[in-house]
Design a protein around this motif. Structure first.
Motif, PDB file in Angstrom:
ATOM      1  N   GLU A 176      42.410  49.151  28.660  1.00 14.66           N
ATOM      2  CA  GLU A 176      42.857  47.894  28.253  1.00 14.66           C
ATOM      3  C   GLU A 176      44.269  47.382  28.643  1.00 14.66           C
ATOM      4  OE1 GLU A 176      41.310  45.803  26.206  1.00 14.66           O
ATOM      5  OE2 GLU A 176      39.251  47.524  26.049  1.00 14.66           O
ATOM      6  N   ASP A 177      44.850  48.473  29.125  1.00 20.79           N
ATOM      7  CA  ASP A 177      46.439  48.059  29.673  1.00 20.79           C
ATOM      8  C   ASP A 177      45.917  47.863  31.377  1.00 20.79           C
ATOM      9  OD1 ASP A 177      49.034  47.817  30.524  1.00 20.79           O
ATOM     10  OD2 ASP A 177      49.532  49.997  30.300  1.00 20.79           O
ATOM     11  N   TRP A 178      46.160  46.357  31.470  1.00 23.57           N
ATOM     12  CA  TRP A 178      45.917  46.128  32.921  1.00 23.57           C
ATOM     13  C   TRP A 178      46.751  45.082  33.333  1.00 23.57           C
ATOM     14  CZ3 TRP A 178      42.385  48.470  36.312  1.00 23.57           C
ATOM     15  CH2 TRP A 178      41.991  47.899  37.379  1.00 23.57           C
ATOM     16  N   PRO A 179      47.476  45.191  34.686  1.00 27.19           N
ATOM     17  CA  PRO A 179      47.188  46.195  35.568  1.00 27.19           C
ATOM     18  C   PRO A 179      48.087  47.464  35.402  1.00 27.19           C
ATOM     19  CG  PRO A 179      48.679  44.652  36.273  1.00 27.19           C
ATOM     20  CD  PRO A 179      48.240  44.088  35.026  1.00 27.19           C
ATOM     21  N   GLY A 180      48.651  47.567  34.062  1.00 26.57           N
ATOM     22  CA  GLY A 180      49.438  48.806  34.080  1.00 26.57           C
ATOM     23  C   GLY A 180      48.852  49.939  34.226  1.00 26.57           C
ATOM     24  N   ALA A 181      47.449  50.183  33.999  1.00 31.59           N
ATOM     25  CA  ALA A 181      46.739  51.333  34.212  1.00 31.59           C
ATOM     26  C   ALA A 181      46.843  51.757  35.545  1.00 31.59           C
ATOM     27  CB  ALA A 181      45.296  51.417  33.808  1.00 31.59           C
ATOM     28  N   LEU A 182      47.186  51.022  36.637  1.00 34.95           N
ATOM     29  CA  LEU A 182      47.317  51.440  37.900  1.00 34.95           C
ATOM     30  C   LEU A 182      48.493  52.126  38.265  1.00 34.95           C
ATOM     31  CD1 LEU A 182      46.108  47.756  39.432  1.00 34.95           C
ATOM     32  CD2 LEU A 182      44.762  49.786  39.271  1.00 34.95           C
ATOM     33  N   LYS A 183      49.296  52.000  37.566  1.00 32.71           N
ATOM     34  CA  LYS A 183      50.619  52.897  37.804  1.00 32.71           C
ATOM     35  C   LYS A 183      50.053  54.404  37.106  1.00 32.71           C
ATOM     36  CE  LYS A 183      54.113  49.228  36.895  1.00 32.71           C
ATOM     37  NZ  LYS A 183      55.236  48.996  36.110  1.00 32.71           N
ATOM     38  N   THR A 184      49.413  54.296  36.345  1.00 35.09           N
ATOM     39  CA  THR A 184      48.878  55.859  35.646  1.00 35.09           C
ATOM     40  C   THR A 184      48.169  56.300  36.752  1.00 35.09           C
ATOM     41  OG1 THR A 184      48.758  54.951  33.556  1.00 35.09           O
ATOM     42  CG2 THR A 184      47.667  56.922  33.921  1.00 35.09           C
ATOM     43  N   VAL A 185      47.006  55.683  37.489  1.00 38.97           N
ATOM     44  CA  VAL A 185      46.304  56.226  38.597  1.00 38.97           C
ATOM     45  C   VAL A 185      47.267  56.711  39.889  1.00 38.97           C
ATOM     46  CG1 VAL A 185      44.646  55.677  40.211  1.00 38.97           C
ATOM     47  CG2 VAL A 185      44.393  54.712  38.116  1.00 38.97           C
ATOM     48  N   SER A 186      48.037  55.883  40.112  1.00 40.30           N
ATOM     49  CA  SER A 186      49.218  56.151  41.289  1.00 40.30           C
ATOM     50  C   SER A 186      49.936  57.445  40.943  1.00 40.30           C
ATOM     51  CB  SER A 186      49.871  54.928  41.669  1.00 40.30           C
ATOM     52  OG  SER A 186      51.025  55.286  42.548  1.00 40.30           O
ATOM     53  N   GLY A 187      50.627  57.463  39.723  1.00 40.38           N
ATOM     54  CA  GLY A 187      51.210  58.574  39.085  1.00 40.38           C
ATOM     55  C   GLY A 187      50.494  59.860  39.044  1.00 40.38           C
ATOM     56  N   ALA A 188      48.950  59.702  38.988  1.00 38.48           N
ATOM     57  CA  ALA A 188      48.372  61.038  39.119  1.00 38.48           C
ATOM     58  C   ALA A 188      48.031  61.463  40.480  1.00 38.48           C
ATOM     59  CB  ALA A 188      46.932  60.750  38.498  1.00 38.48           C
ATOM     60  N   GLY A 189      48.783  60.740  41.463  1.00 40.89           N
ATOM     61  CA  GLY A 189      48.718  61.443  42.895  1.00 40.89           C
ATOM     62  C   GLY A 189      47.443  60.424  43.736  1.00 40.89           C
ATOM     63  N   PHE A 190      46.818  59.332  43.109  1.00 38.75           N
ATOM     64  CA  PHE A 190      45.890  58.780  43.927  1.00 38.75           C
ATOM     65  C   PHE A 190      46.599  57.534  44.707  1.00 38.75           C
ATOM     66  CE2 PHE A 190      43.653  60.455  40.557  1.00 38.75           C
ATOM     67  CZ  PHE A 190      42.382  60.917  41.239  1.00 38.75           C
TER      68      PHE A 190
END
Length: 264
Positions: A176-190
């Motif tokens: 639901e958090d978009w595009p905020g979720a992209l920071k989570t993806v990046s923060g996980a090393g992707f």
């Protein structure tokens, strides 16, 4: 199995299957009631193997024996082709439909922890494209799919059918958090790789080893592509080089090419 005959579209037992061609109605009915519809024996068998819990089966009465191996408690409704069409709103040429219980989706963090390569889909609202992307993702080495909140439902009947049931084989989450979720993806090393025809995009085959190590390929909707916010969140803009003056590909085709290149 328990085999029951259905003589009329008004039979209250087969409410799961009514008006399957009415997208708006099905969108309002299926997710809130925790169900989805699978079409065709192959897809139904794949859903069962993936562990989805069966609600019921609706089958052409001439094909009821195909499901004699189901557990004793499985409910199978049999009807003539004419009754099937009056229930569903279309000719059920595969002869069988099944209703399944949905499962809870993982959290984004749980999904990322178990993946090395991702597809990140933004605004994919065409079920055929979504189903085709899931099929290619499963076949070509993508581990999981992240969906923006305005993506179509992967478990809608048409998406399931086009994917040939591969939506059951690859984990996904709708955030639901978009595009905020992209920071989570990046923060996980992707590494967020935005597929775009932009002039400054890097040809896909020229990506560095660092970009390929844990890729998260971002794909936007047919036509508009990725939003400015998604592009701004990406680490690298990438492009599939074109020839003969062609400026773009169908998103499902582009995704399949990019998945193969990133996973080879």
């Amino acid at each position: 199995m328990v085999l029951l005959q259905v003589e009329s579209a008004d039979d209250p037992r087969i409410g799961d299957y009514r008006a399957l061609t009415d997208l708006e109605l099905r969108t309002r009915w299926e997710p809130p009631n925790g169900l989805f519809i699978a079409e065709g024996e192959l897809v139904i068998r794949r859903a069962l193997r993936a562990g989805y819990r069966l609600r019921s089966v609706l089958v052409d009465e001439k094909r009821a024996d195909q499901f004699a191996d189901l557990p004793d408690e499985a409910v199978v409704y049999a009807a003539s082709p004419e009754v099937l069409e009056s229930i569903t709103g279309f000719h059920v040429h595969r002869g069988v439909l099944a209703s399944f219980h949905r499962r809870d989706l993982p959290s984004l963090e749980e999904l990322l922890a178990g993946a090395r390569r991702l597809a990140v889909l933004e605004g994919l609202n065409t079920h055929t494209n979504l189903g085709a992307l899931f099929r290619s993702a499963a076949a070509l080495g993508i581990d999981a799919v992240v969906l923006s909140p305005n993506c179509a439902d992967p478990l809608y009947r048409r998406a399931v059918r086009v994917s040939m049931g591969e939506v059951f084989a690859i984990p996904y989450v709708k955030v639901e958090d978009w595009p905020g979720a992209l920071k989570t993806v990046s923060g996980a090393g992707f590494r967020l790789l935005a597929l775009t025809p932009a002039d400054d995009a890097v040809p896909l085959q020229e990506l560095s080893e660092a970009d390929r190590a844990r890729p998260a390929l971002m794909l936007g909707a047919e036509g508009p592509g990725l939003t400015r916010a998604a592009l701004a969140a990406s680490d690298v803009r990438v492009v599939i080089p074109m020839q003969s003056g062609v400026d773009s590909l169908n998103v499902a085709t582009a995704g399949a090419i990019a998945f193969w290149e990133l996973c080879r």
